[in-house]
Motif scaffolding. Structure first.
Motif, PDB file in Angstrom:
ATOM      1  N   GLN A   9       0.829  -1.202   0.000  1.00 21.01           N
ATOM      2  CA  GLN A   9       0.000   0.000   0.000  1.00 21.01           C
ATOM      3  C   GLN A   9       0.868   1.258   0.000  1.00 21.01           C
ATOM      4  O   GLN A   9       0.568   2.232  -0.708  1.00 21.01           O
ATOM      5  N   THR A  10       1.940   1.249   0.755  1.00 14.41           N
ATOM      6  CA  THR A  10       2.856   2.389   0.786  1.00 14.41           C
ATOM      7  C   THR A  10       3.494   2.617  -0.572  1.00 14.41           C
ATOM      8  O   THR A  10       3.627   3.766  -1.041  1.00 14.41           O
TER       9      THR A  10
ATOM     10  N   THR B 143       0.847   4.074  -2.949  1.00 15.89           N
ATOM     11  CA  THR B 143       0.591   5.492  -2.623  1.00 15.89           C
ATOM     12  C   THR B 143       1.736   6.377  -3.114  1.00 15.89           C
ATOM     13  O   THR B 143       1.509   7.474  -3.647  1.00 15.89           O
ATOM     14  N   LYS B 144       2.955   5.884  -2.958  1.00 17.68           N
ATOM     15  CA  LYS B 144       4.121   6.646  -3.408  1.00 17.68           C
ATOM     16  C   LYS B 144       4.110   6.830  -4.915  1.00 17.68           C
ATOM     17  O   LYS B 144       4.398   7.924  -5.445  1.00 17.68           O
TER      18      LYS B 144
END
Length: 290
Positions: free
Chosen positions: A272-273, A276-277
């Protein structure tokens, strides 16, 4: 920040560990059922032959006990037979026995020549080989724990013969006694000489008529009693080993599932990180074009 690919690789390795531990658990369950069934049959036979022996011994004749070599302790060396496993992955099954032996005998370094040890099981044999300065070995060859009844009978006949030749003053067994299905303890039990304790009581008021004689009957029944006792303790140790391995593999499987669950959560967070990035980079790129 961890790499999602690396976390995925760890999850796959944990899944293979889970398959292995579950397979070993199922194998231990199958073996436990067989050994437990056989142990119960041997125990019934042992109780029956012990009742016959106690009934014979209830006919008190002091001369018989004074002359019979199975009840006398002569010699200087004591033999200790330790029952261990051939393989590991069974928790503290072997280490409890080793710690018990170290606790009792390593404090008696000046008297270690009065003791000899025989291991049934590769783990116990390796332990004795590593500590030869403390423990004298009765047999330099490794005796595996997967013994047949015929091999056990042959081994007992050799031990009884050595005892009658006064090579040993006494013979003891060190093994894991299974009290309950989930609890065991290390027990040191005397095999020879046979102890005449308070448990020998006259079971009947009727006088026994023994033919040809009490001495000859005892010399016939005692080796069978000793063989049955050793066989019972041997299969009790095997049953305790499979019980311990089954419990350890069950615990290892649960721990592996817990690690896998934590890795999946960590993997989803990292994924998820990363997403998002990447979205932020795309938005920032569009804003720069404007």
């Amino acid at each position: 920040m961890s790499n999602p690919k690396e976390i995925k690789r760890k999850i796959l390795s944990i899944e293979s560990v889970v398959k292995t531990t579950e397979a070993m658990k199922m194998i231990s369950i199958v073996k436990l059922r067989k050994t437990k069934n056989f142990f119960m049959q041997v125990k019934i036979y042992m109780d029956f032959i012990e009742s016959i022996l106690l009934d014979l011994l209830s006919v008190r004749d002091k001369k018989i006990f004074e002359e019979n070599q199975y009840f006398l302790s002569k010699g200087k060396i004591k033999l200790f037979i330790i029952l261990t496993s051939d393989r590991g992955l069974c928790g503290a099954f072997n280490s409890l026995i080793f710690s018990k032996i170290n606790h009792i005998f390593k404090k008696k370094e000046d008297l270690h020549n009065e003791y000899m040890f025989l291991s049934i099981g590769k783990k116990g044999f390796d332990f004795l080989c590593r500590n030869q300065e403390y423990y004298n070995m009765y047999n330099k060859n490794c005796i595996e724990s997967n013994l047949s009844n015929q091999k056990i009978k042959f081994l007992m006949s050799e031990l009884i013969l050595d005892f009658l030749k006064k090579k040993f003053s006494s013979i003891y067994l060190i093994y894991n006694h299974l009290k309950k299905s989930s609890f065991r303890e290390v027990v040191i039990e005397k095999l020879l000489p046979i102890s005449i304790g308070n448990e020998i009581k006259k079971t009947s008021e009727i006088s026994h008529i023994l033919e040809p004689s009490q001495k000859e009957i005892l010399n016939f029944i005692i080796p069978k009693f000793l063989n049955a006792k050793f066989l019972k303790i041997f299969w009790e140790s095997i049953t305790a080993e499979h019980t311990s391995r089954m419990r350890c593999m069950h615990q290892a499987t649960e721990n592996a599932y817990k690690i896998k669950h934590d890795l999946i959560l960590h993997y989803n967070k990292e994924r998820q990180t990363t997403i998002t990035k990447e979205i932020l980079e795309v938005i920032s790129g569009l804003e720069s074009l404007k």
